[in-house]
Design an enzyme around this catalytic site. Structure first.
Site, mmCIF file in Angstrom:
data_model
loop_
_atom_site.group_PDB
_atom_site.id
_atom_site.type_symbol
_atom_site.label_atom_id
_atom_site.label_comp_id
_atom_site.label_asym_id
_atom_site.label_seq_id
_atom_site.Cartn_x
_atom_site.Cartn_y
_atom_site.Cartn_z
ATOM 1 N N CYS A 53 1.927 -16.817 -8.659
ATOM 2 C CA CYS A 53 3.079 -17.429 -7.979
ATOM 3 C C CYS A 53 4.316 -17.557 -8.863
ATOM 4 O O CYS A 53 5.355 -16.949 -8.588
ATOM 5 C CB CYS A 53 2.693 -18.804 -7.439
ATOM 6 S SG CYS A 53 1.456 -18.740 -6.115
ATOM 7 N N HIS A 103 8.345 -22.500 -6.739
ATOM 8 C CA HIS A 103 7.519 -22.767 -7.925
ATOM 9 C C HIS A 103 8.324 -22.660 -9.218
ATOM 10 O O HIS A 103 7.917 -22.004 -10.170
ATOM 11 C CB HIS A 103 6.306 -21.834 -7.966
ATOM 12 C CG HIS A 103 5.152 -22.433 -8.721
ATOM 13 N ND1 HIS A 103 3.840 -22.108 -8.458
ATOM 14 C CD2 HIS A 103 5.102 -23.345 -9.717
ATOM 15 C CE1 HIS A 103 3.041 -22.781 -9.271
ATOM 16 N NE2 HIS A 103 3.791 -23.538 -10.039
#
Length: 508
Positions: A53, A103
């Site tokens: 991610c 993120h």
């Protein structure tokens, strides 16, 4: 001067690109994505820059590989001095806005976005830092395990559904706000990124989407379970990282996980439909470039592997569709990368990137969309959980080559062997090809330096994180600011104009 197009980036999480052979696969119930595909340039061999991610998203944002961004893993800080596509667009006059996940790790939670509508689904601190000094040691409190597989099933609300419902709601509300301003002569073009966390595990879906796949013919993996001792060294590491030995994965667990995964693609399809429908009803669709993409894929049980973290197609190949003004619909087969999205957006918006192109690893896809051949190979890096040393990969022509200093090389012919079952690297008949790829690896990467920089980064964070958790703790997580006194109707506003200004279209 021609008005710059609006830009809507729809990003999803962990969507396997093999399920988009040319738009969504036929078995997927995705009418809105199918309609988008018909009006899009479809890049069917698109790859993440890193199959995890945070590093994958930092590379998507910046057009730079992890070895440049130094976002090696899910707890590495994304530095504020790295130009991202919102910076470029904002400099050109765009209103840049994010709803959802990106993120970002560290105190900068905007990276060029002028406005952020939601917090993130994941933490922004250093708590998920791997440790190359302890190879094979699981960090149980945050490492993936196979509980997502054994726990697959139905629920009407989950942690992730709550997040994505909110992400879509705020995205739609922002599109309405942009529509209200669209009738102002001094309006700015806008760039809205709506970033979801599905179909990322856990593989839990709402009943109405789960039921769509009751008789699905794709609930069994195409490549079945491969025992540990028959796996390549990195896949063996991923078995250990996901704590395979602690779980008894039965065929029904695999089928239910895949069913939940497919169901959540249909859940996302409804979200995509809601966003595009709002664009259409507010008369903005024809002026808006739409990008549909994912940060990385998911192996969804193929070979016995789950989640991401490898360069196999299910993990590293991701969908990419681009539609809107200046884009001719059609299929493109040449390998491309999420690294290319930033220069492509700048190109479509008429923004000069020459000042930083020497430090950008992607290239614009606009020439390719106009029929020019793609010449640049696709490169990937991985230096996070489940690895003991950095891995790199090159996708060029029909071949994919994977190198790690501690592993034997891997070479796959994706035309004759799309399931990547035959490693050609040990075949003497392909020795020259392997040597050629190794020359390219040595020319691009200093692997010893790469390894040393990853280890140094990890070691620093293993000092900083415990220190910051000792005593008073100030989190970096983004805190959305709601100015209630500027919403709806307040007495410092001109009530004679308020209702008309907040209406779209006005005066009809």
């Amino acid at each position: 001067m021609t008005r710059r197009p609006n830009i809507l980036v729809i990003m999803v999480d962990q969507l396997n690109g093999t399920l988009f052979p040319d738009g969504p696969a036929d078995f997927l119930h995705t009418p809105h994505l199918r309609a988008l595909a018909e009006r899009s340039a479809r890049f069917v061999n698109n790859y993440t820059a890193s199959p995890l991610c945070a590093p994958g998203r930092a590379s998507f944002m910046s057009g730079q590989l992890p070895s440049r961004t130094r976002v090696y893993d899910n707890a590495a800080e994304f530095k504020s001095d790295i130009p991202c596509y919102p910076h470029h667009l904002r400099s050109a006059g765009y209103h840049t806005c994010l709803s959802g996940k990106m993120h970002f790790v560290g105190p900068d939670q905007l990276h060029g976005f002028e406005e952020r509508m939601t917090t993130d689904v994941y933490p922004a601190d250093f708590g998920w830092t791997p440790d190359y000094r302890k190879p094979g040691e699981r960090i149980d409190w945050w490492y993936h395990n196979l509980g997502s597989v054994t726990g697959a099933g139905v629920a009407e609300i989950t942690n992730q559904m709550e997040f994505d419902d909110e992400v879509c709601f705020h995205g739609v509300q922002k599109l309405y706000q942009f529509a209200r301003a669209s009738q102002d002569k001094d309006r700015r073009p806008w760039s809205l990124t709506v970033s979801f966390t599905h179909p990322h595990d856990p593989y839990v879906a709402r009943r109405k989407y789960w039921d769509l796949y009751e008789d699905c013919e794709k609930l069994e993996p195409e490549v079945g379970f491969i025992p540990y001792d028959e796996q390549d060294p990195h896949s063996q590491r991923l078995y250990r990282a996901s704590d395979y030995d602690s779980f008894d994965i039965k065929p029904e667990n695999v089928q239910r996980s895949r069913r939940g995964y497919f169901a959540n693609i249909s859940y996302l399809d409804d979200k995509v439909g809601e966003l595009i429908d709002t664009l259409e009803r507010t008369r903005q669709l024809d002026d808006t470039i739409i990008v549909f993409c994912s940060d990385h894929g998911d192996m969804i049980g193929e070979r016995g592997l789950w989640f991401k973290m490898s360069f196999f197609e299910g993990s590293s190949r991701v969908p990419l569709m681009i539609a809107g003004p200046g884009v001719t619909p059609g299929r493109h087969d040449a390998p491309v990368s999420n690294l290319d999205i930033l220069p492509t957006l700048c190109d479509l918006a008429g923004i000069d990137m020459s000042a930083i192109m020497p430090w950008t690893d992607g290239q614009s896809l606009v020439p390719m969309m106009k029929g020019e051949p793609r010449k640049q190979a696709v490169v990937m890096e991985y230096a996070a959980e489940g690895s003991y040393a950095p891995l790199v990969a090159i996708r060029e022509g029909r071949y994919k080559f994977v190198h790690c200093e501690i592993d034997p090389p891997q070479l796959f012919d994706l035309e004759s062997d799309p399931a990547e079952l035959t490693n050609l690297a040990a075949d003497p008949a392909h020795a020259d090809l392997v040597a050629g790829f190794m020359e390219k690896v040595r020319g691009r990467w200093d692997m010893a330096r790469f390894d040393a920089e990853v280890r140094e980064s990890q070691a620093r964070r293993w000092v900083v994180y415990p220190a910051l958790r000792n005593g008073a703790y100030y989190p970096w997580d983004f805190q959305p600011l709601q100015k209630a006194s500027e919403r709806y109707m307040r007495n410092h506003m001109d009530l004679n104009r308020l209702e008309e200004d907040q209406r779209f279209p006005r005066g009809e």
